[in-house]
Design a protein around this motif. Structure first.
Motif, short mmCIF file in Angstrom:
data_model
loop_
_atom_site.label_atom_id
_atom_site.label_comp_id
_atom_site.label_asym_id
_atom_site.label_seq_id
_atom_site.Cartn_x
_atom_site.Cartn_y
_atom_site.Cartn_z
N GLU A 9 3.30 -0.19 0.43
CA GLU A 9 3.41 -1.63 0.65
C GLU A 9 2.03 -2.26 0.73
O GLU A 9 1.12 -1.71 1.34
CB GLU A 9 4.13 -1.92 1.96
N LEU A 10 1.92 -3.43 0.12
CA LEU A 10 0.73 -4.26 0.26
C LEU A 10 1.01 -5.28 1.36
O LEU A 10 2.17 -5.55 1.70
CB LEU A 10 0.43 -5.00 -1.04
N TYR A 11 -0.04 -5.87 1.88
CA TYR A 11 0.16 -6.99 2.79
C TYR A 11 0.88 -8.09 2.02
O TYR A 11 0.60 -8.33 0.85
CB TYR A 11 -1.18 -7.50 3.34
N ASP A 12 1.80 -8.75 2.67
CA ASP A 12 2.61 -9.78 2.01
C ASP A 12 1.85 -11.10 1.99
O ASP A 12 2.16 -12.04 2.70
CB ASP A 12 3.95 -9.93 2.73
N ASP A 13 0.82 -11.13 1.15
CA ASP A 13 -0.07 -12.28 1.03
C ASP A 13 -0.32 -12.48 -0.46
O ASP A 13 -0.90 -11.61 -1.13
CB ASP A 13 -1.38 -12.00 1.78
N LYS A 14 0.14 -13.61 -0.99
CA LYS A 14 0.08 -13.86 -2.43
C LYS A 14 -1.32 -13.68 -3.02
O LYS A 14 -1.49 -13.06 -4.06
CB LYS A 14 0.60 -15.27 -2.73
N GLU A 15 -2.33 -14.20 -2.34
CA GLU A 15 -3.71 -14.09 -2.86
C GLU A 15 -4.19 -12.64 -2.87
O GLU A 15 -4.84 -12.21 -3.83
CB GLU A 15 -4.65 -14.98 -2.06
N LEU A 16 -3.88 -11.90 -1.81
CA LEU A 16 -4.27 -10.48 -1.77
C LEU A 16 -3.56 -9.68 -2.86
O LEU A 16 -4.17 -8.84 -3.52
CB LEU A 16 -3.97 -9.87 -0.40
N ILE A 17 -2.28 -9.97 -3.05
CA ILE A 17 -1.51 -9.26 -4.08
C ILE A 17 -2.09 -9.56 -5.46
O ILE A 17 -2.29 -8.64 -6.27
CB ILE A 17 -0.02 -9.61 -4.00
N GLN A 77 -14.47 8.00 -5.54
CA GLN A 77 -13.08 7.97 -5.07
C GLN A 77 -12.98 7.36 -3.67
O GLN A 77 -12.14 6.50 -3.42
CB GLN A 77 -12.46 9.37 -5.08
N ALA A 78 -13.82 7.82 -2.75
CA ALA A 78 -13.78 7.29 -1.38
C ALA A 78 -14.11 5.80 -1.37
O ALA A 78 -13.49 5.02 -0.63
CB ALA A 78 -14.74 8.06 -0.48
N GLU A 79 -15.04 5.40 -2.20
CA GLU A 79 -15.41 3.99 -2.31
C GLU A 79 -14.22 3.16 -2.82
O GLU A 79 -13.93 2.06 -2.31
CB GLU A 79 -16.61 3.85 -3.24
N TRP A 80 -13.51 3.68 -3.82
CA TRP A 80 -12.34 3.00 -4.36
C TRP A 80 -11.25 2.89 -3.30
O TRP A 80 -10.65 1.83 -3.12
CB TRP A 80 -11.81 3.73 -5.60
N GLU A 81 -10.99 3.98 -2.58
CA GLU A 81 -9.97 3.96 -1.52
C GLU A 81 -10.30 2.92 -0.45
O GLU A 81 -9.43 2.19 0.00
CB GLU A 81 -9.82 5.35 -0.89
N ALA A 82 -11.55 2.87 -0.05
CA ALA A 82 -11.98 1.89 0.96
C ALA A 82 -11.82 0.47 0.42
O ALA A 82 -11.40 -0.44 1.14
CB ALA A 82 -13.42 2.16 1.38
N HIS A 83 -12.16 0.28 -0.85
CA HIS A 83 -12.04 -1.03 -1.49
C HIS A 83 -10.57 -1.47 -1.55
O HIS A 83 -10.26 -2.63 -1.30
CB HIS A 83 -12.66 -0.94 -2.88
N MET A 84 -9.66 -0.56 -1.86
CA MET A 84 -8.24 -0.89 -1.98
C MET A 84 -7.56 -1.04 -0.61
O MET A 84 -6.54 -1.72 -0.50
CB MET A 84 -7.50 0.19 -2.78
N ALA A 85 -8.12 -0.43 0.41
CA ALA A 85 -7.49 -0.41 1.74
C ALA A 85 -7.23 -1.81 2.29
O ALA A 85 -6.25 -2.02 3.02
CB ALA A 85 -8.34 0.40 2.72
N LYS A 86 -8.07 -2.76 1.95
CA LYS A 86 -7.90 -4.11 2.50
C LYS A 86 -6.62 -4.79 2.01
O LYS A 86 -6.17 -5.77 2.60
CB LYS A 86 -9.12 -4.97 2.20
N GLN A 88 -3.74 -2.87 1.37
CA GLN A 88 -2.62 -1.96 1.62
C GLN A 88 -2.21 -1.94 3.09
O GLN A 88 -3.05 -1.86 3.97
CB GLN A 88 -3.01 -0.55 1.17
N LYS A 89 -0.91 -1.95 3.30
CA LYS A 89 -0.35 -1.86 4.65
C LYS A 89 -0.36 -0.39 5.04
O LYS A 89 0.59 0.35 4.75
CB LYS A 89 1.08 -2.37 4.65
N ALA A 90 -1.43 0.05 5.65
CA ALA A 90 -1.58 1.46 6.03
C ALA A 90 -2.56 1.54 7.19
O ALA A 90 -3.35 0.62 7.42
CB ALA A 90 -2.08 2.28 4.85
N ALA A 91 -2.51 2.65 7.89
CA ALA A 91 -3.42 2.86 9.02
C ALA A 91 -4.86 2.89 8.51
O ALA A 91 -5.13 3.45 7.44
CB ALA A 91 -3.09 4.16 9.72
N PRO A 92 -5.78 2.30 9.26
CA PRO A 92 -7.20 2.35 8.86
C PRO A 92 -7.65 3.80 8.68
O PRO A 92 -7.31 4.67 9.48
CB PRO A 92 -7.92 1.70 10.04
N GLY A 93 -8.36 4.05 7.59
CA GLY A 93 -8.87 5.39 7.33
C GLY A 93 -7.86 6.35 6.75
O GLY A 93 -8.18 7.53 6.53
#
Length: 109
Positions: A9-17, A77-86, A88-93
């Motif tokens: 799940e992504l955050y339910d925010d149109k601009e973020l999506i 890869q870690a840089e991409w994951e950190a970039h995408m984390a903002k 995604q609805k998931a626990a930090p890290g």
């Protein structure tokens, strides 16, 4: 070939999506190379609202736990994951394997 289907799940925010979708129009070359290097032969992500669905085809030798862990160590890869984390609805890290929930097939024709 093995096939995995996962959801996130992504955050339910149109601009973020919209930004998340835009980012996937130009995934970094190092990230795509790493995905292929660990034995993922095809990866497709679909979206409905704020829910993502990923289909991932791999070599027969692919082991999700081992090869996702290896993927996390490859260039950018870690840089991409950190970039995408903002987005995604998931626990930090959380690792990619922790964020993407494996689905169980219940029907096949």
């Amino acid at each position: 070939m093995k096939r995995y289907c996962q959801t996130l799940e992504l955050y339910d925010d149109k601009e973020l999506i919209e930004a998340y979708v835009a980012e996937h129009a130009h995934v970094w070359e190092e990230v795509k190379a790493g995905i292929r290097e660990v034995g993922i032969t095809d990866m497709q992500i679909y979206i409905d609202g704020n829910r993502l669905f990923m289909i991932m085809d791999t070599t027969d030798e692919f082991d999700m736990e081992r090869d996702y862990a290896r993927l996390a160590t490859l260039p950018r890869q870690a840089e991409w994951e950190a970039h995408m984390a903002k987005f995604q609805k998931a626990a930090p890290g959380a690792t990619s394997q922790e964020k993407w929930k494996l689905m169980t097939r219940i029907f096949k024709l």
